[in-house]
Design an enzyme around this catalytic site. Sequence first.
Site, PDB file in Angstrom:
ATOM      1  CB  VAL A 103      38.598 -68.160  -1.210  1.00  0.00           C
ATOM      2  CG1 VAL A 103      37.777 -69.245  -1.902  1.00  0.00           C
ATOM      3  CG2 VAL A 103      37.877 -66.815  -1.325  1.00  0.00           C
ATOM      4  CB  CYS A 104      39.796 -72.695  -0.728  1.00  0.00           C
ATOM      5  SG  CYS A 104      40.013 -74.476  -0.946  1.00  0.00           S
ATOM      6  CB  ALA A 105      43.443 -74.375   2.081  1.00  0.00           C
TER       7      ALA A 105
END
Length: 233
Positions: A103-105
């Site tokens: 998720v995300c970075a």
Amino acid sequence: MSGKRIEIGILYYPGMTQLDVTGPFEVFARLPNVRVHLLWKRIEPVISDVGLPLLPTTTFADCPDLDVFCIGGGPGQVDTMDDDEVIAFVRDKGGSARYITSVCAGCLILGAAGLIDGYRSACHWLMSDQLAAFGAIAVDERVVVDRNRISGGGVTAGIDFGFQVAAELCGEDVAKNLQLMLEYQPHPPFDITVQNAPPELIARMRADAEPWLRKRAAAVQKAVSKLKSRAAA
């Protein structure tokens, strides 16, 4: 996978953005026949980027083989990408999981472990251009599924991501019932997204983020150098 317990591992690390993983955790922990491991080197509080203490449940040494490995992002990603013990663990337990997810970075930490080369991936919009350094293909979507890689975009996309993983593991009916039970029907108070935001606002946010984006880009390049050195060894 009926009859066999589903083992899900979520990596914790100092400076992570807790919603990246606590959103998916809320979904994963309610699935049938699932055990969720909150993973860190030691059983001790891990402090998120905004000061929330979180307690791991399983050390790296005690982690079983995983069906799903999940990692979120956050400012602590920079130091985590340079932590050889963490990256070795991600490469080992994460790389052998049935589903390798982020998720995300968090996708950039998977990249530092050599796990997204040639795969499509979502990422936070401010950092998606850094995926190319790891041979990954940035996709501007809320959730991206590419073979056994599943990735969510920035922060709140982790909840959508959680339901997608739930459907992959337990079927759409289970995921739909859980979505209904959790009353997931987002209705944000403001109609503002990266797709419709005024260009001057996007430019200002990029300018404000420039110092830590440079720091993350440097961490990515260092991780790429380590990957190349390991491949050449």
